[in-house]
Write an enzyme that holds these catalytic residues in place. Structure first.
Site, PDB file in Angstrom:
ATOM      1  CB  CYS A  67       7.617  21.984  82.002  1.00  0.00           C
ATOM      2  SG  CYS A  67       7.300  21.097  80.468  1.00  0.00           S
TER       3      CYS A  67
ATOM      4  CG  ASP B 219      -4.645  11.226  72.090  1.00  0.00           C
ATOM      5  OD1 ASP B 219      -3.665  11.949  72.384  1.00  0.00           O
ATOM      6  OD2 ASP B 219      -5.642  11.112  72.830  1.00  0.00           O
TER       7      ASP B 219
ATOM      8  CB  VAL C 173       5.020  16.740  73.591  1.00  0.00           C
ATOM      9  CG1 VAL C 173       6.292  16.045  73.098  1.00  0.00           C
ATOM     10  CG2 VAL C 173       5.344  17.706  74.715  1.00  0.00           C
TER      11      VAL C 173
ATOM     12  NE  ARG D 241      -0.751  21.263  79.398  1.00  0.00           N
ATOM     13  CZ  ARG D 241       0.264  20.773  78.690  1.00  0.00           C
ATOM     14  NH1 ARG D 241       0.560  19.495  78.764  1.00  0.00           N
ATOM     15  NH2 ARG D 241       0.968  21.569  77.910  1.00  0.00           N
TER      16      ARG D 241
ATOM     17  NE  ARG E 199      -5.875  15.466  72.464  1.00  0.00           N
ATOM     18  CZ  ARG E 199      -5.430  16.705  72.627  1.00  0.00           C
ATOM     19  NH1 ARG E 199      -6.133  17.576  73.319  1.00  0.00           N
ATOM     20  NH2 ARG E 199      -4.277  17.081  72.104  1.00  0.00           N
TER      21      ARG E 199
ATOM     22  CB  THR F  88       9.463  15.350  81.534  1.00  0.00           C
ATOM     23  OG1 THR F  88       9.564  16.198  80.390  1.00  0.00           O
ATOM     24  CG2 THR F  88      10.481  15.792  82.577  1.00  0.00           C
TER      25      THR F  88
ATOM     26  CB  THR G 123       5.278  12.415  83.055  1.00  0.00           C
ATOM     27  OG1 THR G 123       5.943  13.529  82.422  1.00  0.00           O
ATOM     28  CG2 THR G 123       5.509  11.170  82.240  1.00  0.00           C
TER      29      THR G 123
END
Length: 429
Positions: free
Chosen positions: A263, A38, A20, A334, A43, A123, A88
């Protein structure tokens, strides 16, 4: 604030540069000055080289971007507008894990100054921004939300692997702690979202809008999965039924399948958790979650039953699983429910091989304890196709015959080979 950003008198910071955060940061970096933060230094090193660690963006996405990548919190003090886009997840008991979000809130709090803005994109359940995150920022910064700094919530709508519904092409829901914040936040997002913005009347409304988007999808897929279980007992193919039903103009185009990812199989638990705190048991939502969570075991059971009918010693059986990511044409593993299928089959001492053209063997090994097979065999008792990767779409029956025994089962979960397999047993959801 908007004018200061436009004039490059100050900077916008994005905290969390995953699936995201990175697209958001790079989009803004073509318009204004950006700090990409980050906590993972590996990364950050990759992004400095123009490499997306998530394998979603190519090198061209980094070109002409006015952005500084860093894992140094001190650098954030040069920003005045903060966007939080951290994961999250839920824990093993399906309880929301706010550790990343609260840690990011603390990081923002240490960099926040009077007049700054902070917007959350992660979220969450309705109320989380105002009840959980902002108090952390206020305590650490020594500032009061609304009076000393402004805040808002704008739910992310990034869809990994989707090159059509990109950030700029999806209407952005925005909200603010007051009318001033709402107007400024909306103007800032309009810099990168050509589809426009929708101003929600409150932060809680914006939070709720995001969480029901995925809850609605979860419930509709759960219905399709339950129908597939029923139709299997009736001896009819679910995808044949859906093809017929879709001829009606208002029939919703959902399909059965394994529900994983970051999600759909996570967000409903945030809503049910909050509902439970308020004394309400979300029966329908939890029932849908229960059905979707059971599907991996149902698939494994179908394969095991077939093998038991054909073989004396199931411990000598071997199964190939094609596809390890949570959906097609991406490297994202994931919450992939393929891991659950593997675990269920291994309980019977079945040899399980997994192959995937997108997934990283090392990432799978780290996350789930198994990697990708180096060589596909020629005598499998079953092949399970979990996701319709583009590399799989043109495989024919000769291919499956070449890698399986004559009495093998082809478990085609998404029905991509429907009516194309006649020389092997065939099953789809």
């Amino acid at each position: 604030m908007y004018q200061q950003l436009i004039n490059k008198e100050t900077k916008l910071a994005v905290i969390g540069l995953g699936y995201v955060g990175l697209p958001i940061a790079l989009a803004f970096a073509r318009k204004i000055q950006v700090i990409g933060f980050d906590i993972n230094p590996e990364r950050i090193d990759l992004m400095k080289q123009g490499i997306d660690p998530s394998n979603e963006l190519d090198a061209a996405a980094f070109e002409n971007a006015d952005i500084v990548f860093t894992n140094e919190p001190e650098t954030l003090k040069h920003a005045r507008f903060f966007i939080v886009a951290v994961p999250t997840p839920v824990d093993a008991f399906h309880v929301p894990d706010l550790s990343f979000l609260l840690s990011a809130s603390a990081t923002v709090g240490r960099a926040l100054k009077k007049g700054d803005y902070v917007v959350f994109e992660s979220t969450v359940y309705p109320g989380c921004t105002e009840e959980d995150c902002l108090p952390v920022i206020e305590k650490i910064a020594g500032l009061k939300n609304g009076a000393d700094f402004k805040s808002g919530y704008s739910p992310e709508r990034i869809n990994p692997g989707d090159k059509t519904h990109t950030l700029s092409q999806i209407v952005k829901v925005v909200s603010g702690c007051d009318a001033t914040a709402l107007d400024e936040i909306a103007k800032v997002y309009k810099l990168v979202v050509t589809a426009g913005v929708h101003k929600a009347p409150s932060v809680k409304v914006a939070e709720a809008a995001k969480i029901i988007e995925n809850t609605q999808r979860d419930l509709n897929i759960a219905l399709m999965n339950e129908l597939s279980l029923i139709f299997d007992k009736m001896g009819i193919n679910t995808f044949d039924v859906l093809a017929a039903a879709r001829t009606k103009w208002n029939f919703l185009n959902f399909q059965p399948g394994l529900v994983g990812g970051h999600c759909i199989d996570v967000d409903p638990y945030y809503l049910t958790h909050k509902a439970e705190q308020l004394g309400y048991n979300a029966d329908v939502i939890l029932a849908g979650r229960n059905i979707n969570d059971r599907m991996a075991a149902q698939v494994a059971a179908k394969v095991v039953k077939h093998i038991l009918k054909k073989r004396m010693n199931i411990a000598d059986a071997a199964v190939l699983i094609k596809g390890a990511t949570f959906k097609e044409n991406i490297s994202d593993i994931r919450n992939s429910k393929v891991a659950n299928v593997v675990a269920a089959l291994k309980e019977y001492s079945i040899a399980v091989h997994v192959e995937d053209p997108f997934a990283s063997s090392g990432a799978l090994e780290k996350a789930f304890g198994f990697g990708l097979t180096e060589r596909v065999s020629d005598n499998y008792d079953a092949v399970i196709i979990t996701v319709p990767h583009r590399q799989y779409l043109h495989l024919d029956e000769d291919y499956f015959c070449s890698i399986t025994k004559e009495d093998a089962l082809i478990a085609d979960l998404k029905g991509i080979y429907r009516n194309k397999i006649s020389k092997r047993s065939y099953f789809s959801l």
